[in-house]
Design an enzyme around this catalytic site. Structure first.
Site, PDB file in Angstrom:
ATOM      1  N   ASP A 206       0.827  -1.206   0.000  1.00  0.00           N
ATOM      2  CA  ASP A 206       0.000   0.000   0.000  1.00  0.00           C
ATOM      3  C   ASP A 206       0.867   1.265   0.000  1.00  0.00           C
ATOM      4  OD1 ASP A 206      -2.861   0.906   0.421  1.00  0.00           O
ATOM      5  OD2 ASP A 206      -1.958   1.878   2.150  1.00  0.00           O
ATOM      6  N   GLU A 266       1.796  -0.514  -4.901  1.00  0.00           N
ATOM      7  CA  GLU A 266       0.830   0.527  -5.230  1.00  0.00           C
ATOM      8  C   GLU A 266       1.582   1.834  -5.108  1.00  0.00           C
ATOM      9  OE1 GLU A 266      -3.179   2.871  -3.896  1.00  0.00           O
ATOM     10  OE2 GLU A 266      -1.579   2.409  -2.517  1.00  0.00           O
TER      11      GLU A 266
HETATM   12  C1  GLC Z   1      -4.228   2.981  -0.711  1.00  0.00           C
HETATM   13  C2  GLC Z   1      -5.461   2.131  -0.621  1.00  0.00           C
HETATM   14  C3  GLC Z   1      -6.600   2.996  -0.176  1.00  0.00           C
HETATM   15  C4  GLC Z   1      -6.269   3.583   1.174  1.00  0.00           C
HETATM   16  C5  GLC Z   1      -4.934   4.328   1.147  1.00  0.00           C
HETATM   17  C6  GLC Z   1      -4.421   4.605   2.526  1.00  0.00           C
HETATM   18  O1  GLC Z   1      -4.338   3.950  -1.699  1.00  0.00           O
HETATM   19  O2  GLC Z   1      -5.706   1.492  -1.837  1.00  0.00           O
HETATM   20  O3  GLC Z   1      -7.805   2.291  -0.123  1.00  0.00           O
HETATM   21  O4  GLC Z   1      -7.272   4.470   1.569  1.00  0.00           O
HETATM   22  O5  GLC Z   1      -3.945   3.554   0.523  1.00  0.00           O
HETATM   23  O6  GLC Z   1      -4.007   3.426   3.151  1.00  0.00           O
END
Ligand code: GLC
Ligand code: CA
Length: 553
Positions: A206, A266
């Site tokens: 994340d 991500e």
């Molecule tokens: C990422 C996740 C999202 C979350 C954010 C903070 O972007 O996909 O859902 O709110 O991180 O953890």
């Protein structure tokens, strides 16, 4: 079937994202759970996916749908137990499906024991050094260290009442870790091992681009100044170079397992060359390519995104990922049913206003949206690389744009009043049957209200209809799997063939994918076997606008 030992399984995998609280509710309390997922493994196996990615299921106050983790090595009691997790892994592996879990390393939840310790400890203590605490400004230290804003709205610094503030890039219930602290680094190595030892095959990381921070500037740049600093080595927290030291360290953990554990970053990083660094084999190995989430349904845009990302993945020694929907964006069946806008910024603005108005203006062309969505899905499934599918897209679900305000859970909704309603509309629990209190999701009402039209998209309804979206996904995934086993496909480069304006045609060896985005005259299919087709009938081998086909021969 069970999983094999191929260390490269992730390069061409079809990965299905499960948002656990909204997938299947085994005990009728309205919240999806691990028992519910276990009960649906036959469905996942029949769908034909290679892996599931589980969004967070850890103990959490649910300030951000579970991305506020209070304990990284346990299961939220509302979702299940560790024993049930082990059972889920065993059942999925038994069905030949690998398991990816979500690791949230930028911030914990505010209920994490180390954050609670930090709050109870004085300024300057070792407990506070695991997070990012700073003295407030001004004579009574009442002003935040900077005027930065958090992603979900409101200030990024939260006062704790003794003259100090802590940093949170997201919700105040998500304090940012201090990655300069060796205890934090050791703790996350332990967390990765904890899950890898339980048989987890990979990790989704994340906000992988925000962990490394340099907040030594005094004073810190203002929010206005910050917006002028490019992400990268000069930015205090976005995409700093040292973040890759963390992943090089994690790589040693991954590679200590056989087969090595995989990871996907991500990282919303605009500069493509810098994004590719997250996909390095010496680091996480793969990075999400989110370009199609922001592109219109348009041949030229798709071609540009495809060419750029194939080149990047090759240069990084990785394979690309392809994503059309996830839990953070408007479902693609809805995006493509709305009028297109000339560029990314105006597209985002249109979607934001559409949700804010409860999905009334502009009107959604649901039939065209679904047709284009399935055509785009066939296209990404034919590309080299892995595809990430989001639960419910295989049922043709659209965004639920008219949720009542009282039901909304996404922190964005309350922290940005009147600006952003948040992401709940993509997180509504799945319909499994056409009736029942939550369309078969569970024995009681679901934690987010489902729309009446969900009945027609229920898995049982779609399974019985040969022309349904679900059966198209099943055919496509099965065909993809068998084609990828052929050497003449798996060794072939992607080759573009001529196509009229508004259409795309490429092939990998004998496997051709044709997509008609907007060519009104239709797109003639070449000779060969028509193996998958996203429109009704075979149209006399003329592909209508908003349709895709795979031809082999
Ligand atoms: C990422 C996740 C999202 C979350 C954010 C903070 O972007 O996909 O859902 O709110 O991180 O953890
Ligand atoms: Ca439940």
């Amino acid at each position: 079937m069970s999983i094999d030992s191929n260390p490269d399984w992730w390069r061409q995998a079809a990965v299905y994202q499960i948002y656990p609280r909204s997938f299947a509710d085994g005990n009728g309390d309205g919240i999806g759970d691990l028992v519910g997922i276990v009960s649906r493994v036959p469905y996942l196996a029949e769908l034909g996916i290679d892996a599931v990615w589980l969004s967070p299921f850890y103990p959490s106050a649910l300030a951000d749908g579970g991305y506020d983790v209070d304990d990284y090595c346990d299961v939220d009691p509302r979702i299940g137990t560790l024993a049930q997790f082990d059972q889920l892994v065993a059942v999925l592996h038994g069905a030949g499906i690998r398991v990816i879990v979500d690791i949230v390393p930028n911030h914990s939840g505010s209920g994490h024991r180390w954050f609670q310790e930090a709050l109870a400890a004085p300024p300057g203590s070792a407990a506070r050094a695991r997070y990012i605490f700073r003295d407030g400004l001004g004579p009574d230290r009442a002003q935040p260290p900077s005027d930065w804003l958090a992603t979900f709205g409101g200030p990024a610094w939260e006062p704790v009442g003794d003259g100090q503030f802590y940093l949170h890039m997201f919700d105040p219930a998500q304090p940012d870790w201090n990655w300069d602290n060796p205890e934090v680094r050791a703790e996350f190595r332990r967390v990765l091992r904890f899950w890898a030892d339980r048989g987890v095959d990979g990790f989704r990381v994340d906000v992988a681009n925000l962990l490394a921070k340099d907040l030594s500037a005094d004073p810190l740049p203002s929010a206005r100044e910050l917006s002028q600093i490019a992400a990268g080595p000069d930015h205090p927290f976005a995409d700093r170079d040292e973040v890759h030291d963390i992943y090089a360290d994690w790589r040693q953990v991954f590679d200590s397992y056989d087969p090595p554990r995989t990871a996907v970053a991500e990282a919303w990083v605009d500069d493509p060359a810098r994004r590719a660094r997250y996909a390095s084999p010496a680091g996480l190995g793969q990075a999400f390519n989110f370009d199609l989430l922001l592109a219109g349904f348009d041949a030229a845009q798709f071609r540009q995104v495809i060419e750029a990302n194939l080149a990047l993945a090759a240069a990084a020694g990785s394979s690309s990922t392809w994503v059309l929907s996830n839990h953070d964006v408007i479902r693609h069946a809805s995006r493509y049913g709305l009028p297109d806008a000339p560029d990314e910024a105006s597209r985002r603005e249109l979607w934001r206003r559409w949700l804010l108005g409860g999905g009334r203006e502009p009107g959604e062309d649901t039939a065209a949206g679904l047709a284009r969505a399935t055509a785009a899905t066939l296209l990404i499934m034919a590309l080299p690389g892995s595809v990430y599918l989001y639960q419910g897209e295989e049922l043709g679900l659209r965004e639920v744009a008219d949720l009542p305000d009282a039901a909304r859970q996404d922190p964005t909704f309350r922290r940005s009043p009147g600006v952003d309603v948040g992401r709940d509309g993509a997180r509504v629990p799945l319909p499994w049957t056409a009736d029942g209190p939550s369309f078969g999701f569970g024995a009681g009402p679901a934690h987010l209200p489902q729309s009446a039209w969900f009945a027609g998209h229920a898995a049982a309804v779609e399974a019985a209809d040969p022309d349904s979206t679900l059966n198209l996904y099943r055919r496509a995934l099965a065909t993809r799997r068998s084609l990828l086993r052929r050497a003449d496909v798996s060794r072939a480069e992607l080759v573009w063939e001529d196509s009229p304006a508004g259409a795309l045609h490429f092939r990998r060896g004998p496997w051709r994918c044709l997509v008609n985005f907007a060519a009104e005259a239709g797109l003639a299919l070449p000779a060969g076997d028509l193996v998958v087709w996203s429109a009704a009938g075979d149209g006399g081998r003329q592909l209508p606008p908003g349709a895709a086909a795979w031809v082999v021969g």
